[in-house]
Design an enzyme around this catalytic site. Sequence first.
Site, PDB file in Angstrom:
ATOM      1  N   HIS A  89      10.956  10.997  28.106  1.00  0.00           N
ATOM      2  CA  HIS A  89      10.095   9.871  27.761  1.00  0.00           C
ATOM      3  C   HIS A  89      10.404   8.644  28.613  1.00  0.00           C
ATOM      4  CE1 HIS A  89       7.272   8.008  24.973  1.00  0.00           C
ATOM      5  NE2 HIS A  89       8.065   6.950  24.941  1.00  0.00           N
TER       6      HIS A  89
ATOM      7  N   HIS B 288       1.347   7.590  21.866  1.00  0.00           N
ATOM      8  CA  HIS B 288       2.210   7.611  20.683  1.00  0.00           C
ATOM      9  C   HIS B 288       1.885   8.873  19.898  1.00  0.00           C
ATOM     10  CE1 HIS B 288       4.887   4.680  18.318  1.00  0.00           C
ATOM     11  NE2 HIS B 288       5.368   4.821  19.525  1.00  0.00           N
ATOM     12  N   ASN B 289       1.940   9.996  20.616  1.00  0.00           N
ATOM     13  CA  ASN B 289       1.465  11.267  20.074  1.00  0.00           C
ATOM     14  C   ASN B 289       2.396  11.851  19.011  1.00  0.00           C
ATOM     15  OD1 ASN B 289      -0.498  10.992  22.065  1.00  0.00           O
ATOM     16  ND2 ASN B 289       0.618  12.262  23.528  1.00  0.00           N
ATOM     17  N   HIS B 290       3.648  12.027  19.367  1.00  0.00           N
ATOM     18  CA  HIS B 290       4.583  12.671  18.442  1.00  0.00           C
ATOM     19  C   HIS B 290       4.745  11.877  17.139  1.00  0.00           C
ATOM     20  CE1 HIS B 290       5.457  14.843  22.138  1.00  0.00           C
ATOM     21  NE2 HIS B 290       6.207  15.701  21.482  1.00  0.00           N
TER      22      HIS B 290
ATOM     23  N   GLU C 241      14.640   1.765  17.518  1.00  0.00           N
ATOM     24  CA  GLU C 241      13.346   1.380  18.080  1.00  0.00           C
ATOM     25  C   GLU C 241      12.557   0.537  17.081  1.00  0.00           C
ATOM     26  OE1 GLU C 241      11.252   4.666  19.861  1.00  0.00           O
ATOM     27  OE2 GLU C 241      12.997   5.267  21.042  1.00  0.00           O
ATOM     28  N   SER C 242      13.285  -0.281  16.322  1.00  0.00           N
ATOM     29  CA  SER C 242      12.611  -1.242  15.451  1.00  0.00           C
ATOM     30  C   SER C 242      11.606  -2.036  16.273  1.00  0.00           C
ATOM     31  CB  SER C 242      13.629  -2.197  14.817  1.00  0.00           C
ATOM     32  OG  SER C 242      14.486  -1.504  13.944  1.00  0.00           O
TER      33      SER C 242
ATOM     34  N   ASN D  49       1.440   6.222  31.941  1.00  0.00           N
ATOM     35  CA  ASN D  49       2.403   6.816  31.025  1.00  0.00           C
ATOM     36  C   ASN D  49       2.287   8.338  31.127  1.00  0.00           C
ATOM     37  OD1 ASN D  49       2.227   7.762  27.705  1.00  0.00           O
ATOM     38  ND2 ASN D  49       4.131   6.915  28.474  1.00  0.00           N
TER      39      ASN D  49
ATOM     40  N   SER E  57       3.166  11.830  28.881  1.00  0.00           N
ATOM     41  CA  SER E  57       3.592  12.399  27.602  1.00  0.00           C
ATOM     42  C   SER E  57       3.627  13.916  27.739  1.00  0.00           C
ATOM     43  CB  SER E  57       2.633  11.997  26.478  1.00  0.00           C
ATOM     44  OG  SER E  57       2.970  12.669  25.281  1.00  0.00           O
TER      45      SER E  57
END
Length: 729
Positions: free
Chosen positions: A44, A90-92, A312-313, A532, A534
């Site tokens: 990623h 933001h697939n997963h 990853e807040s 990006n 993915s």
Amino acid sequence: MENIEEILASHKLSLEDYAHIKDILKREPNLVEIGIFSAMWSEHCSYKSSKKYLNGFPTKAPWVIQGPGENAGVIDIGDGVAAVFKMESHNHPSFIEPYQGAATGVGGILRDIFTMGARPVANLNAIRFADISRDDKVGEKHRYLLRGVVDGIGGYGNCMGIPTIGGETTFEDCYEGNILVNAFSLGIAKSDEIFYGKAEGIGNPVIYVGSKTGRDGLGGAVMSSDSFTEESKKLRPTVQVGDPFTEKLLLEACLELFKCDYIVGIQDMGAAGLTSSSFEMAGRSGSGMVMHLDRVPMREEGMTPYELMLSESQERMLICAKKGYEDKIIEIFEKYELDIAVIGEVTNTGDMELFWKGEKIANVPVDPVSEEAPILDRPIKKPEYLKDIKNINIDSKLSNPEIFEKLVSNIEVVDKAWIYEQYDSMVQTNTNQAGGALDASVIRIKENNKALAMSSDCNTRFCYINPKKGSASAVMESGRNVAVKGGRPLAITDCLNFGNPENPEVMWQFAKSCDGIKEACGNLTTPVVSGNVSLYNETNGVSIYPTPSIAMVGVIDDTEKIINSKLKKEGNSLYLIGKTRSEFGGSLYLKVIHNRVAGKIPKVKFKRELKLWKLLEEANKDCLIESAKDVNVGGVAIALAKMCAISEFGVKVKTNLDKNIFSESLSRAIIEVEDDKAFKKLAKSSGIEFIKIGEVQKDNLEIDDIKMDLSKLKDIYFNTFKKIIERDL
């Protein structure tokens, strides 16, 4: 450390990686350092499988201010104004937790935009699911996923006050185990006031701003660098939780900060959180950094340095400030009631030195973490399935009117008002054409009285059959959608969604797709400015179709000359521009009537595409186009049906194309013209085929032997989707 092999496996690191890490550090790493390398060397963050093929993308043009390598791409749109844009996946997370996954996808892409100094003014999204019209568990699950994703996108964007003005929603059963949620955002800035993610100047303070850090999203980058299995439902803690109200405050605080000369650089804390932001900022400048992790604002008790570096807040930024301006920066962020803390400073050591309560707990050289990430040359192999999908038979016992009714009522064709009506498309009052307007979306740029057209596109069936030409056709399609609005296509951002890179057939698809994008962007002079990748969109060994989502942005110089697709006047002529061949490979016709994704995709001709764009541009300059529509999925018949459905007029058309009215040949458009003589004169000099096919009429749609009452067409077009998506409610 004990159980090192188990620790490495949980961090998706190999023994070879571990040996490399020891060589870099000249010693054994501790757990914090393993976590850092794991995140930064994840698929990623490092693009280790894809980097080889991304090299060579066209990235330059006179209007490109910033290409790939920063938070977002930037193009000059004239008069000292720049457009800043990017698309990300933001697939997963969205498959695990659809609302929060989609919401934080929107939040992340917005931060990529405003960290460059731009105010976000428009969002798009490209979302893909299995067939939600199925009457089984899969259909039920994907209706649930779609409702959650739409709720998340709308909830976050609406709270932020940023219009979601369009996008695309498609359905293929290859997305049964992996939905795709690709978020696009565009912002506006002064072209000489762009901010970059860098940390330089010895002694300059490093400042944390935004929300407190928690444990949500911990390990998200690593999770998104692997395939799904039956165990994936246990990954819910790796999904971030968003707070759009905090992000709105962060946006306004950052934009206020940018008016002052207080900072050197700023970076969003996205994937891999504090790790990626700090290493990327230092790495771009060849600097080092000291950070005191116990100074990081925390919202949970007992947090460890490992968790603080990898959380990853959401809604967090890292700033490199100019020394001496700390108090002024703190004053701005405290005014917006945001957490802020000076957590470190820039050094000249080239190392990332991490401290916890005065004790150094990690020391990692910055450059090797990014520069020496593994670049894999994975095996490639032409897929076996291509042998089985070469030949097609388009014959059907159904008549054209029967075929038309099946296609026009298909979930891929009908209006998605149920989706886009949940998005606020009119906030900021600059939206000219939003969801439902067909083809590209359009916003007015009040800073220079121009407009921007933007479109997200990808025919996944084309890419499955021929990844290279299918990807090229996606660039062409997105550009054509901009052109039929009166826009001049300028640049793209992409989101390359593929299956498991450890499968040689998937890597072959990826390599060919990149070749197609390079070829198309080079020939069409629409460089890639951001993007990006993915990978690992695979569940239980089944990968998605190649899905390189392409978002094109183009400028319309005169806001009085924005074209739409609504038919204007009874008696006006309708022209088909471009050549129609019998091309049904990957078509909606073949999928619906023959239940196949097969054949040979339509011919890709870049010169022909450019001629179409040029004719549209010249005809629009002369005010000759009353309305226009790109011809794509479903062919001429469906393009005309959509124009009628959103208008108060029908059409009377004679094509002599027979079944080819459903052909999906590329580089075509339908336009409505009032002044035939002037248009014909211009079109004859364009070098592209054109033919008058009919005219606008009052009530009915008539295309050859197809006839449908306008009220019936509208009922099918506007009500079908709602009935399907609300089936379980």
